[in-house]
Motif scaffolding. Structure first.
Motif, short mmCIF file in Angstrom:
data_model
loop_
_atom_site.label_atom_id
_atom_site.label_comp_id
_atom_site.label_asym_id
_atom_site.label_seq_id
_atom_site.Cartn_x
_atom_site.Cartn_y
_atom_site.Cartn_z
N SER A 256 -66.17 44.68 70.12
CA SER A 256 -64.73 44.44 70.03
C SER A 256 -64.28 43.23 70.85
N ASP A 257 -65.24 42.61 71.58
CA ASP A 257 -64.94 41.38 72.32
C ASP A 257 -66.23 40.58 72.45
N ALA A 258 -66.14 39.46 73.18
CA ALA A 258 -67.27 38.53 73.23
C ALA A 258 -68.23 38.78 74.38
N THR A 259 -68.11 39.90 75.09
CA THR A 259 -68.94 40.11 76.26
C THR A 259 -70.43 40.17 75.94
N ASP A 260 -70.79 40.78 74.81
CA ASP A 260 -72.21 40.87 74.47
C ASP A 260 -72.81 39.50 74.17
N LEU A 261 -71.99 38.59 73.69
CA LEU A 261 -72.48 37.26 73.33
C LEU A 261 -72.36 36.26 74.46
N LEU A 262 -71.29 36.31 75.24
CA LEU A 262 -71.05 35.32 76.27
C LEU A 262 -71.32 35.82 77.68
N GLY A 263 -71.08 37.09 77.95
CA GLY A 263 -71.33 37.63 79.28
C GLY A 263 -70.08 38.24 79.89
N TYR A 264 -70.26 38.88 81.05
CA TYR A 264 -69.15 39.57 81.70
C TYR A 264 -69.48 39.76 83.19
N ARG A 265 -68.47 40.14 83.97
CA ARG A 265 -68.69 40.47 85.37
C ARG A 265 -68.84 41.99 85.50
N ASN A 266 -69.87 42.42 86.19
CA ASN A 266 -70.10 43.86 86.35
C ASN A 266 -69.29 44.42 87.51
N ILE A 267 -69.53 45.68 87.83
CA ILE A 267 -68.73 46.36 88.86
C ILE A 267 -68.95 45.76 90.25
N GLU A 268 -70.06 45.05 90.44
CA GLU A 268 -70.34 44.39 91.71
C GLU A 268 -69.82 42.96 91.73
N ASN A 269 -69.05 42.61 90.69
CA ASN A 269 -68.47 41.27 90.55
C ASN A 269 -69.53 40.19 90.35
N LYS A 270 -70.69 40.60 89.83
CA LYS A 270 -71.76 39.67 89.48
C LYS A 270 -71.67 39.35 87.99
N PHE A 271 -71.90 38.08 87.65
CA PHE A 271 -71.83 37.69 86.25
C PHE A 271 -73.12 38.06 85.53
N VAL A 272 -72.98 38.77 84.42
CA VAL A 272 -74.13 39.15 83.58
C VAL A 272 -74.07 38.32 82.31
N GLN A 328 -67.13 21.77 74.04
CA GLN A 328 -66.62 22.10 75.35
C GLN A 328 -67.44 23.24 75.94
N ARG A 329 -67.24 23.51 77.22
CA ARG A 329 -67.98 24.60 77.87
C ARG A 329 -67.58 25.94 77.26
N LEU A 330 -68.56 26.83 77.17
CA LEU A 330 -68.32 28.14 76.57
C LEU A 330 -67.53 29.07 77.48
N LEU A 331 -67.63 28.87 78.79
CA LEU A 331 -66.98 29.77 79.73
C LEU A 331 -66.13 28.98 80.72
N SER A 332 -65.04 29.57 81.16
CA SER A 332 -64.18 28.95 82.16
C SER A 332 -64.64 29.35 83.56
N ARG A 333 -64.17 28.63 84.55
CA ARG A 333 -64.54 28.92 85.94
C ARG A 333 -64.12 30.34 86.34
N ALA A 334 -62.96 30.79 85.87
CA ALA A 334 -62.43 32.09 86.27
C ALA A 334 -63.30 33.24 85.81
N GLN A 335 -64.06 33.06 84.73
CA GLN A 335 -64.87 34.15 84.20
C GLN A 335 -66.05 34.51 85.11
N PHE A 336 -66.38 33.64 86.06
CA PHE A 336 -67.49 33.92 86.97
C PHE A 336 -67.04 34.58 88.26
N GLY A 337 -65.72 34.62 88.51
CA GLY A 337 -65.24 35.19 89.75
C GLY A 337 -65.82 34.46 90.94
N ARG A 341 -73.59 31.45 92.33
CA ARG A 341 -74.92 31.11 91.80
C ARG A 341 -74.90 31.14 90.27
N ALA A 342 -74.24 32.14 89.69
CA ALA A 342 -74.15 32.22 88.24
C ALA A 342 -73.35 31.05 87.69
N TYR A 343 -72.27 30.69 88.38
CA TYR A 343 -71.46 29.54 87.91
C TYR A 343 -72.26 28.25 87.98
#
Length: 374
Positions: A256-272, A328-337, A341-343
């Motif tokens: 229902s969103d792009a997290t599986d394709l682009l990624g997301y931040r988990n409960i530890e605020n780490k980018f997956v 353009q870049r696929l992800l914005s700076r804010a998406q990495f929190g 290192r992930a950014y």
């Protein structure tokens, strides 16, 4: 040679007549390159085929363990600079990843320092310092970089590099074909030799569609060979599951969103990172001269607009930069929190011209129709 001011270069001698200088790794090493101090200008400039002038750059080649990377020597035209400034600049993704991997002690210190202080360190403590030795290459405009990590055990890495060189040499006879008609003929014959039949016109249309815009939808009823043609086409040009340059991903109905394709931040605020980031675009950017294929199977099992709209919008930003078609870049700076290192690793990911995204769509009562946007 005498230092006029403090810098990251170490005055040392190796006894090798091709040795140019030793640099202590710093924050710029993992981003852009290095500035050559005045006392080293002569030895570096003598290895260039042309004379540098204000605002001018010269293309050069860098070699690490016999692997070649493009770079440039330049005299920046930035305002406020006094005197001549010589820089060695690079942006090759594969080169940057090698530096981060081999010189990980310094790199980890920089990432951790920035996380704790919200800025990059100006110097690196002695216990975290690693080095790069610069040598003249066999030809003019070439430089050899020898990485000096905290641990100097590199025999295992050299074996891996040798294997990669051998694989490149034996990759696929398709690499030697330069005529488009011959390319299509070769691909068609390859697919036929595997016991599958697709008309040459279909292969031609598929080829031209991929070259026009690297996003193609194959639609039709189930069982007509949509997924198979992607697999066989990719194999014909040297991309397969074994070398991880071809990947088939089954779309899930609950996307229902792009997290599986682009990624997301988990409960530890780490980018997956997601499928496209880690398995497709990221690797394709590291090997820009090789084709990569990502096939999303049964794309319309879920609402395409829900999970794919961000990627579609990014595709529309395709532009030519330095003779390469990029987005353009696929992800914005804010998406990495605060995951610095992930950014640093994924923040500059875009859709490169050598990544071909193909999707299949079954047109029946179990799927969703496409919108005008798609």
């Amino acid at each position: 040679m005498e230092k006029s001011k403090k810098d990251s270069w170490v005055d040392t001698a190796t006894g090798n007549e091709n040795f140019l200088g030793r640099k202590t790794v710093d924050k710029s090493t993992f981003k852009y390159g290095t500035t050559i101090p005045l006392r080293y200008h002569k030895v570096f400039l003598n290895n260039l085929s042309d004379k540098l002038s204000f605002g001018k750059s010269i293309k050069v080649k860098l070699f690490i363990n016999k692997k070649e990377f493009s770079a440039m020597a330049l005299w920046p035209s930035s305002k406020g600079r006094n005197g001549m400034t010589v820089q060695l600049r690079y942006s090759n993704k594969a080169l940057l990843e090698i530096l981060k991997e081999k010189l990980e002690v310094s790199y980890d210190y920089i990432v951790q320092y920035e996380k704790e202080n919200d800025k990059k360190p100006t110097t690196i403590p002695a216990e975290y310092q690693e080095y790069i030795d610069f040598y003249k290459g066999d030809k003019i405009d070439t430089f050899v970089l020898e990485l000096i990590p905290k641990s100097n055990s590199i025999s295992e890495d050299e074996e891996i590099d040798d294997e990669e060189i051998i694989e490149d040499e034996l990759d696929n006879e398709f690499d030697t074909i330069t005529n488009i008609n011959n390319e299509i003929t070769y691909i068609h014959k390859y697919i036929t030799s595997k016991g599958f039949y697709y008309t040459k016109d279909l292969i031609t249309n598929f080829y031209l569609s991929l070259k026009t815009k690297p996003f193609v939808i194959l639609s039709g009823i189930s069982g007509t060979g949509k997924s198979k043609i992607v697999e066989l086409f990719a194999q014909a040009v040297g991309a397969n599951c074994d070398n991880q340059r071809s990947q088939l991903v089954q779309v899930r109905p609950d996307w229902s969103d792009a997290t599986d394709l682009l990624g997301y931040r988990n409960i530890e605020n780490k980018f997956v990172p997601g499928i496209i980031i880690i398995d497709a675009a990221y690797e394709a950017m590291k090997n820009i001269d090789k084709p990569y294929f990502l096939c999303l199977d049964e794309m319309n099992l879920a609402r395409v607009e829900y999970y794919f709209s961000d990627i579609l919008s990014t595709m529309e930003t395709r532009n030519i930069k330095d003779d390469e078609i990029i987005t353009q870049r696929l992800l914005s700076r804010a998406q990495f929190g605060k995951d610095e290192r992930a950014y640093d690793k994924y923040g500059d990911i875009y859709i490169p011209q050598n990544l071909y995204i193909v999707v299949t769509a079954n047109m029946d009562e179990t799927t969703f129709p496409f919108s005008k946007k798609v």
